[in-house]
Design a protein around this motif. Structure first.
Motif, PDB file in Angstrom:
ATOM      1  N   ASP A  26       0.979  -1.286  -0.021  1.00 49.07           N
ATOM      2  CA  ASP A  26      -0.027  -0.075   0.165  1.00 49.07           C
ATOM      3  C   ASP A  26       0.712   1.237  -0.126  1.00 49.07           C
ATOM      4  OD1 ASP A  26      -2.913  -0.968   0.130  1.00 49.07           O
ATOM      5  OD2 ASP A  26      -2.008  -2.033   1.865  1.00 49.07           O
ATOM      6  N   VAL A  27       0.461   2.128  -0.915  1.00 52.59           N
ATOM      7  CA  VAL A  27       1.208   3.468  -1.068  1.00 52.59           C
ATOM      8  C   VAL A  27       0.070   4.576  -0.982  1.00 52.59           C
ATOM      9  CG1 VAL A  27       2.597   4.845  -2.612  1.00 52.59           C
ATOM     10  CG2 VAL A  27       2.989   2.419  -2.336  1.00 52.59           C
ATOM     11  N   ALA A  28       0.220   5.531  -0.063  1.00 59.50           N
ATOM     12  CA  ALA A  28      -0.332   6.718   0.160  1.00 59.50           C
ATOM     13  C   ALA A  28       0.007   7.803  -0.954  1.00 59.50           C
ATOM     14  CB  ALA A  28      -0.337   7.028   1.375  1.00 59.50           C
ATOM     15  N   VAL A  29      -0.748   8.292  -1.757  1.00 57.11           N
ATOM     16  CA  VAL A  29      -0.539   9.507  -2.723  1.00 57.11           C
ATOM     17  C   VAL A  29      -1.184  10.716  -2.189  1.00 57.11           C
ATOM     18  CG1 VAL A  29      -0.159   9.930  -5.153  1.00 57.11           C
ATOM     19  CG2 VAL A  29       0.078   7.566  -4.335  1.00 57.11           C
ATOM     20  N   LEU A  30      -0.192  11.626  -1.851  1.00 59.36           N
ATOM     21  CA  LEU A  30      -0.864  12.874  -1.542  1.00 59.36           C
ATOM     22  C   LEU A  30      -0.697  13.930  -2.642  1.00 59.36           C
ATOM     23  CD1 LEU A  30      -1.779  14.951   0.762  1.00 59.36           C
ATOM     24  CD2 LEU A  30       0.481  15.453   1.459  1.00 59.36           C
ATOM     25  N   VAL A  31      -1.833  14.557  -3.209  1.00 57.93           N
ATOM     26  CA  VAL A  31      -1.747  15.335  -4.433  1.00 57.93           C
ATOM     27  C   VAL A  31      -2.078  16.745  -3.932  1.00 57.93           C
ATOM     28  CG1 VAL A  31      -1.820  13.222  -5.930  1.00 57.93           C
ATOM     29  CG2 VAL A  31      -3.922  14.412  -5.275  1.00 57.93           C
ATOM     30  N   GLU A  32      -1.709  17.650  -4.739  1.00 52.15           N
ATOM     31  CA  GLU A  32      -2.328  19.055  -4.448  1.00 52.15           C
ATOM     32  C   GLU A  32      -2.823  19.435  -5.994  1.00 52.15           C
ATOM     33  OE1 GLU A  32       0.708  22.107  -4.038  1.00 52.15           O
ATOM     34  OE2 GLU A  32       1.684  21.619  -5.542  1.00 52.15           O
ATOM     35  N   HIS A  33      -2.612  18.478  -6.986  1.00 49.22           N
ATOM     36  CA  HIS A  33      -3.361  18.744  -8.252  1.00 49.22           C
ATOM     37  C   HIS A  33      -3.578  17.669  -9.143  1.00 49.22           C
ATOM     38  CE1 HIS A  33       1.198  18.732  -9.103  1.00 49.22           C
ATOM     39  NE2 HIS A  33       0.756  18.298 -10.114  1.00 49.22           N
ATOM     40  N   GLU A  34      -4.252  17.616 -10.194  1.00 50.60           N
ATOM     41  CA  GLU A  34      -4.415  16.362 -10.879  1.00 50.60           C
ATOM     42  C   GLU A  34      -3.022  15.656 -11.280  1.00 50.60           C
ATOM     43  OE1 GLU A  34      -6.107  15.446 -15.429  1.00 50.60           O
ATOM     44  OE2 GLU A  34      -7.401  16.917 -13.924  1.00 50.60           O
ATOM     45  N   LEU A  35      -2.857  14.448 -10.996  1.00 50.45           N
ATOM     46  CA  LEU A  35      -1.849  13.880 -11.714  1.00 50.45           C
ATOM     47  C   LEU A  35      -1.544  13.733 -13.208  1.00 50.45           C
ATOM     48  CD1 LEU A  35      -1.692  10.428  -9.785  1.00 50.45           C
ATOM     49  CD2 LEU A  35      -0.086  12.566  -9.274  1.00 50.45           C
ATOM     50  N   THR A  36      -0.680  14.269 -13.668  1.00 50.02           N
ATOM     51  CA  THR A  36      -0.255  14.146 -15.281  1.00 50.02           C
ATOM     52  C   THR A  36       0.204  12.742 -15.564  1.00 50.02           C
ATOM     53  OG1 THR A  36       2.008  14.489 -14.808  1.00 50.02           O
ATOM     54  CG2 THR A  36       0.477  16.478 -15.254  1.00 50.02           C
ATOM     55  N   GLY A  37      -0.241  12.245 -16.657  1.00 48.23           N
ATOM     56  CA  GLY A  37       0.165  11.203 -17.198  1.00 48.23           C
ATOM     57  C   GLY A  37       1.629  10.930 -17.053  1.00 48.23           C
TER      58      GLY A  37
END
Length: 154
Positions: A26-37
């Motif tokens: 399991d990996v937590a991914v904290l994003v502030e904007h939409e992931l680019t490709g």
């Protein structure tokens, strides 16, 4: 039984009796904007050689005291959905949520609910934040004893 925090965040329970899913990493991914490709590809590539298949848990915090009107929340939900779609297009297993909490508390909730073993923080380049050491990646490193990857997306 679904953990109350998991239910509140729309997460499904993955854990076995030991507290984590034995079938995945399991990996937590904290994003502030939409992931680019490109960002999605880099994340998936980092974990492709793991012995257990990775599962990515994307979280977008709205932040404490943030304007939480329906338009802001809808934009955040769309951001998470698009990010999940990008990861899933690369055959990744995912879950995602928008949190009313600040970045650290939102990430802590996801880590606790999913038993994540690593964290990826995806941000854009912030010169002022980096100089002041107040960026998300620095905050996360100060609060968690997990491996942290900071991915700066353009």
């Amino acid at each position: 039984m679904t953990h109350p925090r998991e239910a509140a965040q729309g997460l499904t329970p993955f854990a076995d009796a030991t507290g984590r899913d034995a079938d995945c990493f399991d990996v937590a991914v904290l994003v502030e904007h939409e992931l680019t490709g490109t960002a999605a590809r880099r994340i998936v590539d980092m974990y492709q050689m793991k012995s257990e298949p990775p599962r990515y848990h994307v979280v977008r915090p709205l932040g404490e005291g943030a304007d939480r009107n329906t338009e802001v929340r809808a934009e955040a939900e769309q951001l998470v959905q698009k990010s999940l779609e990008r990861l899933e297009s690369l055959r990744a297993r995912t879950s995602g949520t928008v949190s009313e909490q600040g970045a650290i508390d939102a990430l802590s909730s996801i880590i606790d609910a999913t038993h994540s073993q690593e964290v990826v923080v995806v941000t854009r380049r912030h010169r002022l934040d980096a100089l002041l050491h107040r960026d998300w990646a620095s905050q996360v490193r100060a609060h968690f004893e997990l491996p942290i990857v900071h991915l700066v997306d353009r």
